[in-house]
Structures are given as C-alpha cells and as structure tokens.
Design a protein around this motif. Structure first.
Motif, short mmCIF file in Angstrom:
data_model
loop_
_atom_site.label_atom_id
_atom_site.label_comp_id
_atom_site.label_asym_id
_atom_site.label_seq_id
_atom_site.Cartn_x
_atom_site.Cartn_y
_atom_site.Cartn_z
N ASN A 39 0.83 -1.21 0.00
CA ASN A 39 0.00 0.00 0.00
C ASN A 39 0.86 1.26 0.00
O ASN A 39 0.52 2.26 -0.65
CB ASN A 39 -0.93 0.00 1.21
N VAL A 148 -6.99 1.11 1.50
CA VAL A 148 -6.15 1.30 0.32
C VAL A 148 -6.37 0.16 -0.68
O VAL A 148 -6.45 0.39 -1.90
CB VAL A 148 -4.66 1.38 0.71
N GLU A 149 -6.50 -1.05 -0.17
CA GLU A 149 -6.62 -2.22 -1.06
C GLU A 149 -7.79 -2.13 -2.01
O GLU A 149 -7.70 -2.58 -3.16
CB GLU A 149 -6.73 -3.51 -0.21
N ARG A 152 -6.92 -0.68 -5.15
CA ARG A 152 -5.95 -1.43 -5.94
C ARG A 152 -6.57 -2.52 -6.80
O ARG A 152 -5.90 -3.09 -7.66
CB ARG A 152 -4.91 -2.07 -5.01
#
Length: 386
Positions: A39, A148-149, A152
């Motif tokens: 991250n 954050v993931e 992504r």
C-alpha cells in the motif's frame, strides 16, 4: 539530489490518493496509518527489500502525507518515491519508531479524532499496535483494513503493462526451466534456470520463490525445489512468477517424463478444461463466485473435487514477500458476490493433487476487459510430454 526512478506519473499517484481519501471520508477517518509495504508503494512509489523494518505512511484527510521509515531506507525513498523533504521522517535504529510516528502526528496537528489502522497488516506487530494505543492519547483507533486495497483492485493501463511484461518474462523463464527437466537432473537445476532467465530478462526480486515439485512431491501444495533427482515416468509441477516494478505475473504448467498414465492424462485434461471454463466465464458484471463455479464445476463433474478443494484464483499485482498474490484483496471463490470490473487482473491455477503420489496443474494470468478477458501469457496450455 538523487535521480528519481518513479514508475508512474504524479497524476496517477494523485488519483490514487484522492480515492483513498474519499474512502477515508466515507469511513469517518481524520487520519489513516498505513504499514503495509504494498500500500505504501501504491501511494508513494517507495520500494525496498528493507520493508521488514517498521515503516508507516501517515495520511491525513487533508494536508501532506509523511512516510516514517528507518534512516538507512531514506536513500531508497528519495530515488523511488515522489516524497521528499519533510515528507520523509527518519528514525535511527536506537529510536522508538512508534514514538517517532506519534511525534509526526502531533507536530502536524492530527492528534485526536478517528484514526484508521490496518489491523490485518502483517507488518504491524501486536507490540507496535499496543504501543500506538498507549502513545496516541485522545484518538479513537479503528480498523481501517482494506481502505487502500479496495482502490488497488482495478488496475490502470500502466499497471497492466507492468503485469503483462512480467508474464512475458515468465513465459521465457518457464521455457528455460523445462529444458532442464530430464531424467537424472535435480529439481534445483530447473529452479536455477528459472532464476537465471528471470533475472536476465528483467525481473526484480519477487514475492514467492518458484515451485518445482517432481514425482510424489507434486502431490503437496507449495512444494519447492530440492535435491531430488527427477525420474522417468513421473510428472513435474512448475509454478513461478516474475515481477516488474513490483507488479507480478504468474504461470503454472506440468511436464511429464515419458509416457503418462491414463490418470495423469485425465487429470491434465480436467485441469485445462476447468481453466478454460474459468477464462470463458470472465466478463464485467459477473460475480467472483460465478467464475469459481465455472471452474469448480468441471472438476466436480469429473469426481475430483477432493483432490482440488481450493479457490479458483486470486487478484495479482503489487507484492513483496511472503506472497506474490493479492488474494486478501479479492479471490475467485465460493460465496464471493463482488462483481468483476474491467482492469481487474487474476491468476487462476486449477490443480489436482494426490498426497505423496503426484500432482498436475495449469494456470494463466488474465485481465478483465470490456467484453471478457485477455490472457497475458503465451505458453502453450497442454501437458508437456518429454
């Protein structure tokens, strides 16, 4: 100043940060503390094998971010990240890194409020978390895992480019490794060929070692190379990844020395059919579970589910050891109702194994497109008979 080697434009980094801050706002967070190296890389570009030492990216809802890291790693951050100046705060090996983090939070006026922490990060130890609770007085600490993931999951064009380049490297490394599969050769010779070719073709260090498992060792998941001598009449299960700017592409194939048994031929046929079914099922708008059912259904109808019993695939992209995948972000598995979107990238490795006997498996790394999916490698999908 050191020359910058950043793999993305500032525009792309700013877009990622804006998405994370939007998620922070939705969660009611005034501050987010990020300890996961993937991250941190995603938001800043910082990368180093030294991620095993404490590192924390302090992200306020508004204002500048700060990366707290070991002093010896500052040089890497100056080269690979866009952060500089006051955005990098170093601690010495004799310092308390948690106190340094809290000092940064206080100095920038972020104390108090609702503070998000990545409870699921492998790199936030229980001791550090308890120290943080003690030192960060007045703050409400909450679980912000996945903040954050979730940004992504869908890859940009540049991210996909890196993954596809990694897949091309894996294709070449797989071919070199297969050349070493001969009766009388050792598994470690295959692994050595993998490592050599991947380095020569441009791969960085990757999240997990290659897997080379011959004969009965192929019956156990994640068996890696050793001193075992490969023999005629047995299979060799191969799986590896390469990485370009920390983005991984992976591949699994099976070779057989000599004439394969009817069981081996049937198992290989089922695995390839299951993989093809998963590839054909992928398109925007279908669920993760739908793709898993397509793959698993082939195996179940063949009466081989007990030799399978796992997920169909997982997200793949940024990784540092100990893993090359992003399965914690999203996996293609039963019960997952999340919808696939263009730009998602998955590694799908259906494999069948009989413990202490043999194993067979095949995989592809694929990107979801507007109409279906695209396979990123080009190694032939078949049981290779040597």
């Amino acid at each position: 100043m050191n020359k910058k080697e950043i793999g993305f434009t500032m525009e792309e980094f700013q877009g990622r940060i804006q998405k994370v801050r939007k998620s922070m706002e939705e969660r009611g967070l005034s501050l987010l503390l990020v300890n996961t190296p993937e991250n941190i890389f995603y938001l800043t570009g910082h990368k180093s094998p030294g991620y095993y030492m404490y590192m924390c990216l302090v992200i306020p809802l508004e204002g500048e971010m700060t990366l707290v890291l070991r002093r010896g790693e500052v040089g890497n951050a100056q080269v690979y990240s866009w952060l500089e100046g006051e955005g990098l705060v170093a601690y010495d090996d004799t310092d308390d890194p948690l106190q340094k983090t809290v000092d940064v939070i206080m100095e920038k006026g972020f104390q108090g409020g609702r503070t998000g922490v990545e409870f699921t990060s492998w790199f936030l130890t229980t001791k550090n978390f308890l120290d943080l609770q003690t030192k960060l007085k007045g703050a409400e600490i909450v679980d912000a895992s996945g903040t954050v993931e979730q940004t992504r999951m869908v890859k940009s064009a540049k991210e996909i480019e890196y993954i596809e380049t990694a897949c091309r490297i894996v294709d070449k490394a797989m071919a070199k490794g297969i050349e070493k599969i001969q009766p009388g050769n050792k598994e470690k010779e295959v692994a050595a060929a993998f490592f050599s070719e991947m380095c020569l073709q441009g791969s960085e260090y990757y999240g997990t070692e290659p897997y080379v498992a011959s004969g009965p060792r192929a019956g156990a998941m994640h068996s890696s190379w050793g001193e075992r001598v490969m023999q005629n009449g047995e299979s060799v299960l191969l799986e590896m990844a390469a990485t370009v700017n920390r983005y991984h592409g992976a591949l699994m194939r099976t070779a057989h020395l000599g004439k394969p048994s009817e069981t081996m031929k049937e198992w290989a046929k089922v695995c390839i059919e299951a993989l093809n079914a998963a590839i054909n099922a992928i398109k925007p708008g279908v669920t993760s579970e739908y793709v898993d059912e397509a793959c698993r259904g082939v195996i179940e109808r063949a009466g081989l589910y007990e030799n399978y019993r796992k997920r169909t695939g997982y997200s793949i992209g940024i990784a540092f050891a100990p893993d090359w995948g992003e399965g914690h972000i999203m996996s293609l598995q039963k019960g997952d109702q999340r919808l696939l979107q263009p730009g998602m990238v998955f590694h799908m490795p259906p494999a069948l194994r009989k413990l202490n006997a043999y194993g067979v498996g095949f995989s592809e790394t694929v990107v979801v497109t507007e109409t279906g999916c695209r396979v990123l490698g080009n190694t032939k999908r078949e049981l290779l008979i040597l």
